[in-house]
Design a protein around this motif. Structure first.
Motif, PDB file in Angstrom:
ATOM      1  N   SER A   1       0.834  -1.211   0.000  1.00  0.00           N
ATOM      2  CA  SER A   1       0.000   0.000   0.000  1.00  0.00           C
ATOM      3  C   SER A   1       0.864   1.256   0.000  1.00  0.00           C
ATOM      4  O   SER A   1       0.577   2.223  -0.704  1.00  0.00           O
ATOM      5  N   TYR A   2       1.923   1.252   0.779  1.00  0.00           N
ATOM      6  CA  TYR A   2       2.827   2.396   0.845  1.00  0.00           C
ATOM      7  C   TYR A   2       3.544   2.611  -0.487  1.00  0.00           C
ATOM      8  O   TYR A   2       3.663   3.743  -0.962  1.00  0.00           O
ATOM      9  N   ASP A   3       4.022   1.510  -1.108  1.00  0.00           N
ATOM     10  CA  ASP A   3       4.720   1.616  -2.394  1.00  0.00           C
ATOM     11  C   ASP A   3       3.815   2.177  -3.488  1.00  0.00           C
ATOM     12  O   ASP A   3       4.265   2.919  -4.359  1.00  0.00           O
ATOM     13  N   ARG A   4       2.536   1.816  -3.449  1.00  0.00           N
ATOM     14  CA  ARG A   4       1.575   2.319  -4.444  1.00  0.00           C
ATOM     15  C   ARG A   4       1.082   3.731  -4.108  1.00  0.00           C
ATOM     16  O   ARG A   4       0.648   4.452  -4.997  1.00  0.00           O
ATOM     17  N   GLY A   5       1.130   4.095  -2.852  1.00  0.00           N
ATOM     18  CA  GLY A   5       0.556   5.353  -2.395  1.00  0.00           C
ATOM     19  C   GLY A   5       1.574   6.442  -2.157  1.00  0.00           C
ATOM     20  O   GLY A   5       2.078   7.066  -3.092  1.00  0.00           O
ATOM     21  N   ASP A   6       1.910   6.663  -0.883  1.00  0.00           N
ATOM     22  CA  ASP A   6       2.783   7.781  -0.523  1.00  0.00           C
ATOM     23  C   ASP A   6       4.157   7.709  -1.179  1.00  0.00           C
ATOM     24  O   ASP A   6       4.681   8.721  -1.649  1.00  0.00           O
ATOM     25  N   LYS A   7       4.754   6.529  -1.221  1.00  0.00           N
ATOM     26  CA  LYS A   7       6.092   6.442  -1.814  1.00  0.00           C
ATOM     27  C   LYS A   7       6.049   6.840  -3.287  1.00  0.00           C
ATOM     28  O   LYS A   7       6.911   7.573  -3.766  1.00  0.00           O
ATOM     29  N   PHE A   8       5.035   6.387  -4.005  1.00  0.00           N
ATOM     30  CA  PHE A   8       4.899   6.767  -5.414  1.00  0.00           C
ATOM     31  C   PHE A   8       4.656   8.273  -5.544  1.00  0.00           C
ATOM     32  O   PHE A   8       5.169   8.920  -6.453  1.00  0.00           O
ATOM     33  N   LEU A   9       3.899   8.846  -4.622  1.00  0.00           N
ATOM     34  CA  LEU A   9       3.690  10.295  -4.612  1.00  0.00           C
ATOM     35  C   LEU A   9       5.037  11.018  -4.495  1.00  0.00           C
ATOM     36  O   LEU A   9       5.314  11.961  -5.246  1.00  0.00           O
ATOM     37  N   TYR A  10       5.881  10.575  -3.592  1.00  0.00           N
ATOM     38  CA  TYR A  10       7.201  11.192  -3.422  1.00  0.00           C
ATOM     39  C   TYR A  10       8.059  10.978  -4.665  1.00  0.00           C
ATOM     40  O   TYR A  10       8.708  11.915  -5.149  1.00  0.00           O
ATOM     41  N   TYR A  11       8.070   9.778  -5.183  1.00  0.00           N
ATOM     42  CA  TYR A  11       8.861   9.493  -6.382  1.00  0.00           C
ATOM     43  C   TYR A  11       8.425  10.349  -7.570  1.00  0.00           C
ATOM     44  O   TYR A  11       9.250  10.769  -8.375  1.00  0.00           O
ATOM     45  N   ARG A  12       7.128  10.599  -7.696  1.00  0.00           N
ATOM     46  CA  ARG A  12       6.632  11.380  -8.835  1.00  0.00           C
ATOM     47  C   ARG A  12       7.180  12.805  -8.857  1.00  0.00           C
ATOM     48  O   ARG A  12       7.172  13.456  -9.899  1.00  0.00           O
ATOM     49  N   SER A  13       7.674  13.290  -7.737  1.00  0.00           N
ATOM     50  CA  SER A  13       8.246  14.632  -7.717  1.00  0.00           C
ATOM     51  C   SER A  13       9.662  14.670  -8.296  1.00  0.00           C
ATOM     52  O   SER A  13      10.229  15.746  -8.471  1.00  0.00           O
ATOM     53  N   ILE A  14      10.238  13.512  -8.609  1.00  0.00           N
ATOM     54  CA  ILE A  14      11.574  13.454  -9.219  1.00  0.00           C
ATOM     55  C   ILE A  14      11.417  13.773 -10.700  1.00  0.00           C
ATOM     56  O   ILE A  14      10.819  12.998 -11.449  1.00  0.00           O
ATOM     57  N   SER A  15      11.946  14.891 -11.135  1.00  0.00           N
ATOM     58  CA  SER A  15      11.749  15.323 -12.527  1.00  0.00           C
ATOM     59  C   SER A  15      12.362  14.356 -13.531  1.00  0.00           C
ATOM     60  O   SER A  15      11.880  14.238 -14.650  1.00  0.00           O
ATOM     61  N   TYR A  16      13.402  13.652 -13.172  1.00  0.00           N
ATOM     62  CA  TYR A  16      14.080  12.717 -14.076  1.00  0.00           C
ATOM     63  C   TYR A  16      13.324  11.393 -14.233  1.00  0.00           C
ATOM     64  O   TYR A  16      13.544  10.671 -15.197  1.00  0.00           O
ATOM     65  N   LEU A  17      12.467  11.068 -13.268  1.00  0.00           N
ATOM     66  CA  LEU A  17      11.810   9.767 -13.257  1.00  0.00           C
ATOM     67  C   LEU A  17      10.782   9.663 -14.378  1.00  0.00           C
ATOM     68  O   LEU A  17       9.884  10.490 -14.496  1.00  0.00           O
ATOM     69  N   LYS A  18      10.923   8.622 -15.191  1.00  0.00           N
ATOM     70  CA  LYS A  18      10.012   8.387 -16.320  1.00  0.00           C
ATOM     71  C   LYS A  18       9.172   7.122 -16.144  1.00  0.00           C
ATOM     72  O   LYS A  18       8.114   6.993 -16.756  1.00  0.00           O
ATOM     73  N   GLU A  19       9.691   6.167 -15.351  1.00  0.00           N
ATOM     74  CA  GLU A  19       8.971   4.905 -15.171  1.00  0.00           C
ATOM     75  C   GLU A  19       9.130   4.407 -13.740  1.00  0.00           C
ATOM     76  O   GLU A  19      10.197   4.525 -13.141  1.00  0.00           O
ATOM     77  N   TYR A  20       8.036   3.850 -13.233  1.00  0.00           N
ATOM     78  CA  TYR A  20       7.993   3.275 -11.890  1.00  0.00           C
ATOM     79  C   TYR A  20       7.316   1.927 -12.024  1.00  0.00           C
ATOM     80  O   TYR A  20       6.199   1.832 -12.542  1.00  0.00           O
ATOM     81  N   ILE A  21       8.005   0.879 -11.571  1.00  0.00           N
ATOM     82  CA  ILE A  21       7.500  -0.476 -11.776  1.00  0.00           C
ATOM     83  C   ILE A  21       7.449  -1.212 -10.452  1.00  0.00           C
ATOM     84  O   ILE A  21       8.434  -1.262  -9.706  1.00  0.00           O
TER      85      ILE A  21
END
Length: 194
Positions: free
Chosen positions: A120-140
């Motif tokens: 749940s954390y990996d799909r939720g808050d952690k993904f929210l934080y990761y999405r703020s990384i401008s370089y990030l294009k894919e999350y699996i």
């Protein structure tokens, strides 16, 4: 993996966290003043990580991409968070946070292996934080209990599209590093019991 029992309630400065992390035998994530101890994983968990690193390194050979394991921290300044993704890829040179050799800010691809305690954390808050990384294009996200992968891809409009994979014979097109990866390679030697 994050468990609530591991959360230390005291607030710690980023400077003190980094000092502790430099000498600690165990890794801890930093969550805006709170440190969270990371625990070990199952055999399937470790095999998936091994498979991902092996195949990504082979497929990215002689290109401008570099694959890293969970020993290198990703720093997310906007949220004051430091994470250890299980597998990540960068394009070109690593960009270090404050010239630190243990914190980068430019992953283009991040893999997390799901656990019952963290999914749940990996799909939720952690993904929210990761999405703020401008370089990030894919999350699996890779499930270790079932043949199930969630592949999020960032569009030119900064929207994230989800593609799910449940067929072991499927291929994932990794646009950020221009390779295709077989689902069967990710799950090689993994015991899935239904």
């Amino acid at each position: 993996m994050i468990t609530q029992a591991k959360v230390k309630k005291q607030i710690i400065s980023l400077e003190n966290y980094r000092k502790l992390e430099d000498i600690s035998e165990f890794k801890h994530e930093y969550h805006d003043g709170v440190i969270i101890a990371l625990t070990g994983g199952t055999i399937n968990h470790n095999r998936i990580i091994r498979n991902l690193i092996y195949w990504l390194m082979n497929l990215c050979n002689n290109q401008t991409y570099e694959v890293f394991s969970s020993d290198l921290r990703v720093w997310i300044p906007e949220h004051k968070r430091g994470f250890y993704p299980y597998v990540m890829v960068i394009t070109g040179d690593a960009i270090f946070n404050e010239n630190r050799q243990d914190e980068i800010v430019n992953p283009c691809l991040i893999y997390e292996v799901l656990s019952p305690s963290t999914s749940s954390y990996d799909r939720g808050d952690k993904f929210l934080y990761y999405r703020s990384i401008s370089y990030l294009k894919e999350y699996i996200l890779v499930d270790q209990v079932n043949y199930f992968i969630e592949h999020y891809t960032k569009t030119e409009n900064n929207q994230w599209l989800l593609q799910e994979y449940q067929d072991i014979n499927d291929m994932i097109k990794l646009n950020s590093i221009d390779i295709d990866l077989k689902i069967s390679d990710i799950y090689e030697n993994i015991s899935i019991t239904k």
